[in-house]
Design a protein around this motif. Structure first.
Motif, PDB file in Angstrom:
ATOM      1  N   UNK A   1       0.866  -1.190   0.000  1.00 41.66           N
ATOM      2  CA  UNK A   1       0.000   0.000   0.000  1.00 41.66           C
ATOM      3  C   UNK A   1       0.889   1.222   0.000  1.00 41.66           C
ATOM      4  N   UNK A   2       0.611   2.182  -0.912  1.00 39.80           N
ATOM      5  CA  UNK A   2       1.401   3.409  -0.856  1.00 39.80           C
ATOM      6  C   UNK A   2       0.465   4.607  -0.924  1.00 39.80           C
ATOM      7  N   UNK A   3       0.837   5.592  -0.180  1.00 38.04           N
ATOM      8  CA  UNK A   3       0.043   6.819  -0.101  1.00 38.04           C
ATOM      9  C   UNK A   3       0.937   8.009  -0.401  1.00 38.04           C
ATOM     10  N   UNK A   4       0.582   8.758  -1.426  1.00 42.87           N
ATOM     11  CA  UNK A   4       1.488   9.806  -1.920  1.00 42.87           C
ATOM     12  C   UNK A   4       0.743  11.127  -2.099  1.00 42.87           C
ATOM     13  N   UNK A   5       1.352  12.189  -1.578  1.00 43.12           N
ATOM     14  CA  UNK A   5       0.871  13.536  -1.849  1.00 43.12           C
ATOM     15  C   UNK A   5       1.771  14.154  -2.910  1.00 43.12           C
ATOM     16  N   UNK A   6       1.174  14.786  -3.900  1.00 45.04           N
ATOM     17  CA  UNK A   6       1.994  15.457  -4.921  1.00 45.04           C
ATOM     18  C   UNK A   6       1.583  16.908  -5.068  1.00 45.04           C
ATOM     19  N   UNK A   7       2.575  17.795  -4.979  1.00 45.32           N
ATOM     20  CA  UNK A   7       2.360  19.212  -5.301  1.00 45.32           C
ATOM     21  C   UNK A   7       3.047  19.438  -6.647  1.00 45.32           C
ATOM     22  N   UNK A   8       2.331  19.893  -7.632  1.00 41.18           N
ATOM     23  CA  UNK A   8       3.022  20.118  -8.897  1.00 41.18           C
ATOM     24  C   UNK A   8       2.824  21.544  -9.380  1.00 41.18           C
ATOM     25  N   UNK A   9       3.810  21.960 -10.101  1.00 41.42           N
ATOM     26  CA  UNK A   9       3.765  23.282 -10.730  1.00 41.42           C
ATOM     27  C   UNK A   9       3.370  24.393  -9.770  1.00 41.42           C
ATOM     28  N   UNK A  10       4.199  24.553  -8.764  1.00 41.85           N
ATOM     29  CA  UNK A  10       3.857  25.540  -7.756  1.00 41.85           C
ATOM     30  C   UNK A  10       3.983  26.977  -8.238  1.00 41.85           C
ATOM     31  N   UNK A  11       4.582  27.164  -9.365  1.00 44.92           N
ATOM     32  CA  UNK A  11       4.686  28.534  -9.883  1.00 44.92           C
ATOM     33  C   UNK A  11       3.755  28.681 -11.074  1.00 44.92           C
ATOM     34  N   UNK A  12       3.572  29.902 -11.485  1.00 42.66           N
ATOM     35  CA  UNK A  12       2.624  30.146 -12.578  1.00 42.66           C
ATOM     36  C   UNK A  12       3.198  29.604 -13.886  1.00 42.66           C
ATOM     37  N   UNK A  13       2.311  29.297 -14.835  1.00 44.25           N
ATOM     38  CA  UNK A  13       2.782  28.701 -16.086  1.00 44.25           C
ATOM     39  C   UNK A  13       3.747  29.595 -16.874  1.00 44.25           C
ATOM     40  N   UNK A  14       3.654  30.910 -16.719  1.00 38.87           N
ATOM     41  CA  UNK A  14       4.541  31.786 -17.481  1.00 38.87           C
ATOM     42  C   UNK A  14       5.934  31.857 -16.892  1.00 38.87           C
ATOM     43  N   UNK A  15       6.069  31.419 -15.667  1.00 37.64           N
ATOM     44  CA  UNK A  15       7.353  31.601 -14.994  1.00 37.64           C
ATOM     45  C   UNK A  15       8.395  30.683 -15.575  1.00 37.64           C
ATOM     46  N   UNK A  16       9.648  31.092 -15.451  1.00 38.37           N
ATOM     47  CA  UNK A  16      10.736  30.210 -15.906  1.00 38.37           C
ATOM     48  C   UNK A  16      10.981  29.080 -14.928  1.00 38.37           C
ATOM     49  N   UNK A  17      10.442  29.234 -13.714  1.00 38.77           N
ATOM     50  CA  UNK A  17      10.707  28.208 -12.705  1.00 38.77           C
ATOM     51  C   UNK A  17       9.636  27.146 -12.729  1.00 38.77           C
ATOM     52  N   UNK A  18      10.010  25.978 -12.329  1.00 36.55           N
ATOM     53  CA  UNK A  18       9.022  24.911 -12.198  1.00 36.55           C
ATOM     54  C   UNK A  18       9.416  24.045 -11.015  1.00 36.55           C
ATOM     55  N   UNK A  19       8.472  23.728 -10.169  1.00 35.75           N
ATOM     56  CA  UNK A  19       8.793  22.991  -8.934  1.00 35.75           C
ATOM     57  C   UNK A  19       7.760  21.913  -8.682  1.00 35.75           C
ATOM     58  N   UNK A  20       8.224  20.753  -8.402  1.00 35.14           N
ATOM     59  CA  UNK A  20       7.325  19.662  -8.016  1.00 35.14           C
ATOM     60  C   UNK A  20       7.808  19.056  -6.717  1.00 35.14           C
TER      61      UNK A  20
ATOM     62  N   UNK B   1      11.686  18.267  -7.244  1.00 31.78           N
ATOM     63  CA  UNK B   1      12.355  18.533  -8.528  1.00 31.78           C
ATOM     64  C   UNK B   1      12.081  19.964  -8.964  1.00 31.78           C
ATOM     65  N   UNK B   2      13.150  20.564  -9.371  1.00 37.46           N
ATOM     66  CA  UNK B   2      13.120  21.978  -9.714  1.00 37.46           C
ATOM     67  C   UNK B   2      13.803  22.160 -11.071  1.00 37.46           C
ATOM     68  N   UNK B   3      13.177  22.958 -11.942  1.00 38.74           N
ATOM     69  CA  UNK B   3      13.894  23.244 -13.182  1.00 38.74           C
ATOM     70  C   UNK B   3      13.791  24.725 -13.493  1.00 38.74           C
ATOM     71  N   UNK B   4      14.860  25.256 -14.051  1.00 33.90           N
ATOM     72  CA  UNK B   4      14.917  26.674 -14.396  1.00 33.90           C
ATOM     73  C   UNK B   4      15.109  26.787 -15.898  1.00 33.90           C
ATOM     74  N   UNK B   5      14.151  27.464 -16.507  1.00 34.73           N
ATOM     75  CA  UNK B   5      14.253  27.727 -17.938  1.00 34.73           C
ATOM     76  C   UNK B   5      14.363  26.451 -18.756  1.00 34.73           C
ATOM     77  N   UNK B   6      13.952  25.391 -18.197  1.00 33.70           N
ATOM     78  CA  UNK B   6      14.033  24.071 -18.828  1.00 33.70           C
ATOM     79  C   UNK B   6      15.437  23.724 -19.295  1.00 33.70           C
ATOM     80  N   UNK B   7      16.403  24.434 -18.808  1.00 34.07           N
ATOM     81  CA  UNK B   7      17.782  24.121 -19.166  1.00 34.07           C
ATOM     82  C   UNK B   7      18.531  23.488 -17.995  1.00 34.07           C
ATOM     83  N   UNK B   8      18.173  23.902 -16.807  1.00 35.70           N
ATOM     84  CA  UNK B   8      18.858  23.409 -15.602  1.00 35.70           C
ATOM     85  C   UNK B   8      17.868  22.632 -14.763  1.00 35.70           C
ATOM     86  N   UNK B   9      18.193  21.419 -14.472  1.00 35.49           N
ATOM     87  CA  UNK B   9      17.271  20.555 -13.724  1.00 35.49           C
ATOM     88  C   UNK B   9      17.943  20.031 -12.473  1.00 35.49           C
ATOM     89  N   UNK B  10      17.221  20.089 -11.396  1.00 36.34           N
ATOM     90  CA  UNK B  10      17.768  19.604 -10.123  1.00 36.34           C
ATOM     91  C   UNK B  10      16.727  18.715  -9.467  1.00 36.34           C
TER      92      UNK B  10
END
Lengths: 710, 653
Positions: A107-126, A192-201
């Motif tokens: 049994x697995x129970x998972x909470x996911x937060x996705x795309x915490x920033x606005x779609x226009x932003x260069x940042x993306x966070x999950x 997971x964090x990505x900036x400008x879709x060029x740098x991924x961490x």
């Protein structure tokens, strides 16, 4: 046992009764044996999986997954009268019925937060946070019944277990059962964090708790001050840089993709058997102390001593990778450079038997694997109707044991010779690779030149052997092999090398490294073609530098089993009987070897290529004769298919129809003399890879099929 | 941000779900109860389980690698009575018997490991039983049971260590469970230290255990067992053994140990109601041991290993040893014809220990030549309760071995208990210890020896030889008496080692066998009392051939004859061909047993001047024996690989 067509007189009762054919190795005609052994295994599997997904807000969701699997195996075995099992029990059939039921719940129970920033932003966070449980319950029970009446068929026997009737005074073996539960509880999170879709961490963190480690908090006796070893903590981080998206890379138009990857992480391993942290009593399988001729209630300790300090093994891996694509993705190159260190290796280590036990699970030592993996893939040709792409990969790995705790080295036994009291054949040593084979070095065989021949005068023996008038004694300076050989040293006997130069051959001081099981490099290449409606693919894989410990050679170049057949290499053996059947060499007592004149003996054996076969179990000791190079290239798979043209199939409302034929294991090119160079027959311990002992040869499979979609 | 009620419901639902699940994360969830294994502290919480744990220690003595066959039969030869393993040196058992084994021999490794596993089981019992509440309970019944269990565990441990030392010399020893031993890579401990510890253990154990008659009678150890074992260990501690420094030595204060032995034997001899000689020597074997009786009425079997049908619980004694019955099996462990002539012609023990024939057609004896002779105490046709009918089915020819079809010709295990110490041993140990201590045999020593010899001669005092009054003469008499009494019981070889006589015994026996093979008269052995005078006669008085009846019953019904199968005497010249020696067992009585005078005569076997003795026996006896090496076995190579601290290896290997 009389074969069809023979009459009673051909059955040699004395052979069966007084001698044990093959020196109690019980050699039986394999065809007759297959007919006399009945084996049926029935496996029933149920899988239930379900999940529910709850969207709490637009960015936050919750998912719970549930799985329930049941795997029931029933094994039936029936050994009829000519089998070894039956012969030991009054030559009456023996029946074995075993049930193994494994139930798995997760049994697995998972909470996911996705795309915490606005779609226009260069940042993306999950962000992901979760918890999981995984548990298995394994039940086994087994029963063996002996003394079925002669002529009972397997089906009758299983339907009528009551038919078994032991003679008076003999009881049936006891029933056996066991139940083992393993539970695991994990917490994990990822960012997971990505900036400008060029740098991924990506950052991961995982905590796993396993019931395989101690102490037992449910024990009625309490845990004393034992520390909690159940939990392991495993973080990891990875970073990727898509260089090809950078402004300065746009000038290089032929480079379509260039990505740099860097990662560091820890992973845990707990693949051991349960309850390794405790030593518990259990009733012995079908045994007990025989008070008044009945098996009294008895409890015994197992062969494994518990270790309350065992905990997770962890693998630290560091990886640098490069993904490149050129020429509109026609050529891709992937390169990975890695360095992995395994700490707290979980090994079922041998402990001195004077402790009363043979094994103990220990977190002992560290091992390091460094290597490079390279992959090249490309579209070689791309025409209108012909397409060919090729893929090549190669991997180099260097393995080294870097620490073994307090010890510097110990030896391991592959156990191929039925008991573990044959000398050890693998070496585990700091600075060496895993899978290092360890044994005596063979230097050919003794010839007449290694001996001094003197006239032999002895009344009794001269009368008995009138032609054998020379005595052969080993020359001074030649090492003395009496500690490992059963027979006194004689011309034609196997010769070992004296490694430490002390003038004697002993297992203690003259065993050395004789091979490495791990390959220097491995890889494969894959070609795919399509031409009009046809498609074909060929997959080839190779391995170079791996040695194989061919234990079959040790067993079948040995005459311990009287009347047993030997390998054909023994046709070139040193002869002690000449072509006319006269004895030319003999050992009449413990310390004397006599023979005909030395020049005659040499002449008779001028074409000998190998030694006189051993006649004792000393021939099973590990030696370099058994180690062979197992490098190979194998055409693993070849597939040819034809897809019917669209216009024909669409008339029958079929969206696509493809016929194909596949051949697996097409061909192997190797210098190895056994069946299959890719063999690992003694897998009980990771310390003894590369053993070939009665490994089943790999079959060649032909498959034909149809892919049909509507 | 507004929180809608839907959002809140959903959030709380999921949080609830997660926390419920997380509650299982307590330590209990990660500790599922071990169902198929039981913690030692739980095992020793009641007497039934504690008894089962002690049975586990006993179990280490049984089975193929224990006294089931290897320790009792393979490792206990060659000596001057039996050639073990058969002719040859290839098989493991042949290496072990003929002293050609190397450290890589696999049998000794399994025995070594099994005995240490048994010692660990005993150590656990010895550690936990005193902590049980029943051990110090006020209930006398419970307390005596718990104390007896402790005594049994101490005695089993002592027996296992005793055997380890006899076979391997200095060995590692620890006296607590392995989980408390700080470093499992132990060094070898001097045998003198271990023996001293065992003697103390047994002195304590005998106070914990009841006498044989005070409890239910079975094979479990009693007070008498602890005393008997203490006596035996003391005698071995004071005897010769091969030291690591090379050379057979005994301790300077060996007489102190002999005094311990004499004291223990004396106590046992004062308690004849508990342990005494069984009245009939034949009855002891035929009616007790071979009849699967756990105990005998007189308590002669003081200490034995129980065997029953199960994996590693059983014995192959009687199956691999002994003569053929209906053409089936056995024939491991040949007795020398020279051993036959150790006995005088009136000694009943000769025909019980020694079988110069096979049994055919269920009851009839068929004589064997002097190179094909076997031990007889565990003979298959005496096994009853249950008995095992066997037949090879060889019904052809004019002299078939059986008249019935093949049956049970592969049974390996007969569940025969293995006697470790008998009361006769106590008497002879007393005599030996007393003789050494006083420098000459006292009246009590002579009386003790006489009891054994009297029983051997069927109670007829006139047949018992006179005992010499000097130390050396009496010692040699005892060396001979022990051979006469304990043939085939796995005792002789170790006795010879502790007297430092094994090398001599092997070479002198080989010389005598060679004399017999060519027809020269036998000579007395230098270390033993003389053979009977009529066995040393000139060759013209010993029988070249032995003739046997076609239908002579194998089981002799007349107690002081060789049996109803032989037609001529073992001590006189055989009859000449054509002398008219009639076969009285067939009807009508007609055939002259001495004709034809060729090797095809089915009633004749070669006896004296039989050259096959050399090829079968003297070529192999003690084949690889080296003085100063072969008195001990090598430490198994696998153990040395696992623990380098066991080096150095025993001398010579």
């Amino acid at each position: 046992m009389i074969l069809p067509g023979q009459n009673e007189d051909t059955y040699d009762q004395n052979l069966d009764v007084t001698l044990n054919p093959g020196n109690s190795l019980s050699l039986i005609n394999p065809l007759q044996l297959i007919n006399a052994e009945y084996r049926l295994r029935t496996i029933t599997v149920y899988n239930f999986n379900g999940y529910f997904d709850l969207g709490i807000t637009k960015k936050l969701s919750f998912r719970s997954t549930f799985g329930y699997d049941v795997n029931k195996t029933e094994s039936r075995a029936y050994d009829d009268t000519i089998t070894t099992n039956s012969k030991a029990l009054g030559k009456q059939p023996v029946l074995n019925l075993n049930n193994n039921d494994i139930t798995t719940i997760n049994n697995s129970n998972v909470f996911t937060y996705s795309n915490l920033f606005s779609p226009n932003s260069k940042h993306s966070l999950n962000i992901l946070v979760g918890q999981e449980i995984y548990q298995t319950n394994a039940k086994a029970n087994g029963l063996q019944l002996n003394y079925f009446p002669l002529g009972t068929t397997p089906d009758q026997a299983f339907a009528n277990l009551g038919l078994a009737s032991p003679p008076p005074g003999i009881s049936q073996p006891k029933l056996a059962s066991s139940e083992v539960n393993v539970h695991q509880f994990s917490l994990f999170s990822r960012l997971s964090y990505s900036f400008d879709r060029k740098y991924l961490l990506t950052l991961n963190f995982r905590a796993d708790g396993s019931s395989l480690f101690g102490p037992d908090y449910g024990s009625p006796v309490g845990t004393g001050n034992a520390s909690n070893n159940k939990w392991g903590y495993f973080p990891s981080a990875s970073f990727a840089w898509k260089i090809s998206d950078e402004v300065f890379m746009q000038k290089l138009s032929f480079v379509n993709l260039a990505k740099l990857r860097l990662s560091y992480g820890q992973a845990g391993n707990n693949r051991i058997n349960a309850y390794g942290y405790t030593t518990g009593y259990s009733p012995p399988a079908n045994a007990g102390y025989g008070l008044s001729d009945a098996l009294a209630y008895t409890l015994v300790l197992p062969n494994q001593l518990g270790n309350q300090d065992i905990t997770w093994e962890s693998l630290n891996s560091t990886n640098l990778g490069l993904d490149l694509a050129f020429f509109r993705n026609r050529l891709t190159v992937t390169a990975d450079f890695y360095s992995n260190t395994t700490k707290n290796l979980l090994l079922l280590n041998k402990i001195p038997p004077t402790s009363g036990y043979g094994l103990q699970l220990q977190n002992v030592g560290t091992a390091r694997n460094n290597g490079v993996e390279l992959q090249l893939a490309g579209v070689v040709m791309q025409k209108k109707r012909f397409y060919w792409n090729a893929n090549f990969n190669i991997a180099f790995n260097s393995n080294k044991i870097t620490s073994l705790g307090k010890q510097n080295k110990f030896t391991a036994n592959s156990g191929w010779f039925s008991t573990t009291t044959n000398p050890d054949d693998y070496l585990v040593q700091v600075g060496q690779q895993l899978g290092t084979m360890y044994g005596l070095k063979v230097d050919g065989f003794y010839t007449v030149n290694d001996f001094d021949a003197t006239n032999y005068v002895n009344a009794t023996n001269n009368a008995k052997y009138p032609t054998l008038l020379y005595q052969y004694t080993l020359k001074k300076g030649m090492p003395n092999p009496v500690a490992v050989l059963n027979d006194y040293v004689a011309p034609g006997q196997i010769k070992y090398r004296d490694i430490n130069g002390d003038g004697k051959i002993t297992l203690d001081s003259d065993r050395t490294v004789i091979g490495h099981a791990l390959p220097k490099f491995t890889g494969g290449f894959n070609q795919q073609f399509t031409f009009k409606g046809f498609d074909a693919s060929i997959y080839v894989n190779f391995s170079y530098g791996n040695d194989i410990y061919n234990a079959n050679k040790l067993e079948f170049a040995n005459q311990y089993g009287q009347d047993q057949n030997m390998l054909s290499i023994m046709n070139g053996r040193w002869r002690v009987i000449d072509a006319a059947g006269n004895l030319v060499q003999k050992q009449p007592d413990a310390t004397t070897v006599i023979g005909i004149a030395p020049d005659q003996l040499s002449a008779l054996n001028a074409n000998a290529t190998i030694w006189q076969p051993y006649k004792s179990t000393g021939g099973y000791a590990p030696m370099s004769f058994a180690v062979e190079d197992g490098s190979f290239i194998r055409i693993n798979n070849f597939t040819l298919g034809y897809t019917f043209p669209q216009q024909w199939t669409s008339r029958a409302k079929i969206s696509s129809l493809r016929l194909y034929v596949t051949v697996n294991n097409v061909a192997t090119i190797t210098g190895y003399s056994g069946y299959d160079p890719d063999v690992n027959a003694r897998r009980n311990t990771t310390l003894t890879p590369g053993v070939d002992y009665a490994a089943y040869p790999r079959g060649r499979t032909f498959i034909g099929g149809i892919n049909l979609s509507f | 941000m507004r929180y809608t009620s839907l959002f809140l419901t959903r959030l709380s639902l999921s949080v609830l779900l997660v926390t419920t699940v997380c509650i299982c994360s307590c330590k209990k969830y990660l500790s599922p109860a071990p169902l198929s294994t039981i913690d030692p502290s739980v095992v020793f919480s009641n007497l039934a389980n504690a008894q089962a744990a002690v049975n586990g220690a006993y179990l280490a003595m049984a089975g193929d690698f224990g006294y089931g066959i290897r320790v009792s039969f393979y490792y206990a030869h060659d000596d001057d009575i039996i050639m073990g393993g058969g002719s040859g040196i290839a098989a493991g058992r042949q290496e072990e018997a003929h002293y050609t084994l190397t450290a890589g021999n696999t049998d000794i490794g399994s025995t070594f490991n099994q005995f240490y596993a048994g010692i660990e089981r005993a150590n656990n019992c010895i550690y936990y039983i005193p902590k049980m509440k029943e051990f110090s309970s006020s209930n006398a019944g419970e307390k005596s049971q718990a104390q007896r269990l402790l005594g049994e565990a101490l005695t089993v441990r002592a027996q296992l260590f005793f055997e380890l030392i006899r076979i391997w010399g200095d060995v590692p020893a620890h006296w607590v469970p392995s989980v408390f031993v700080p470093d499992l890579f132990e060094h070898r401990v001097s045998r003198d230290t271990i023996y001293a510890h065992l003697l103390d253990d047994l002195a304590y154990a005998k106070t914990l255990m009841p006498w044989r008659t005070a409890v239910t009678q079975d094979e479990r150890f009693t007070k008498g067992s602890a005393m008997a074992l203490r006596a035996k260990i003391a005698l071995f501690a004071g005897g010769y053994s091969l030291r690591q420094t090379g050379g057979m030595q005994r301790l300077a204060n060996y007489l102190d140990y002999y005094k311990i032995c004499r004291a223990e034997c004396d106590t046992l001899m004062q308690n004849r109601a508990q342990h005494n000689l069984y009245p009939s020597f034949k009855g002891l074997w035929k009616d007790v041991v071979d009849a699967h009786k756990a105990v005998d009425a007189s308590g002669e079997l003081i200490m034995q290993v129980a065997m029953a049908n199960g994996t590693q619980s059983d014995s192959k004694i009687g199956a691999q040893s002994g003569t053929k019955i209906n053409g089936v099996g056995g024939s491991l462990g040949n007795m020398y014809p020279t051993y036959f002539y150790y006995f005088d012609s009136t000694d009943l023990r000769r025909d019980i220990s020694f079988v110069p024939f096979e049994v055919v057609r269920d009851v009839y004896g068929r004589g064997h030549a002097s190179n094909s002779l076997y031990d007889g105490k565990f003979r298959r046709d005496w096994i009853t309760n249950p008995s095992y009918y066997q037949s090879s089915g060889a019904t052809t020819g004019n002299n078939p071995v059986t008249l019935t079809p093949v049956s049970n010709n592969n049974i390996q295990n007969f569940q025969l208990n293995w006697p470790l110490i008998r009361f006769a041993d106590i008497l002879l140990m007393y005599a030996e210890a007393d003789n050494e201590i006083n420098g000459a045999p006292s009246a009590a020593a002579i009386a003790a020896w006489k009891e054994v010899s009297l029983r051997g001669h069927g109670g007829n005092a006139a047949l018992v030889p006179t005992a010499p009054a000097d130390h050396d003469g009496f010692f040699k008499l005892l060396v001979k008496e022990r051979a006469l009494e304990f043939g085939g019981e796995g005792i002789r070889k170790f006795d010879l080692i502790r007297w430092n006589l094994l090398g001599n015994a092997l070479s002198e026996t080989k010389a005598n066998l060679n004399r017999m093979a060519v027809g020269s008269p036998l000579q007395s052995l230098s270390f033993m009392a003389d053979l009977p005078a009529y066995c040393l006669s000139d060759t013209n008085s010993m029988p070249k051939f032995m003739f046997f009846y076609q239908n002579g019953l194998a089981e002799n019904t007349v107690s002081n004859k060789t049996g109803a199968i032989w037609a001529n005497s073992f001590y006189k010249h055989s009859p000449n061909p054509g002398s008219g020696l009639k076969d009285t067992t067939i009807s009508p009585v007609n055939a002259d047993l001495t004709l034809p005078n060729t090797s095809s005569n089915i009633n004749r076997v070669a006896w004296y001047a039989n050259t096959n003795i050399t090829t079968t026996y003297s070529n192999w006896i003690g084949y690889g024996f080296v003085t100063g090496k072969s008195e001990l076995y090598p430490i198994p190579q696998a153990s040395i690989d696992a623990n380098g601290n066991l080096r150095p290896q025993n001398p010579g290997y």
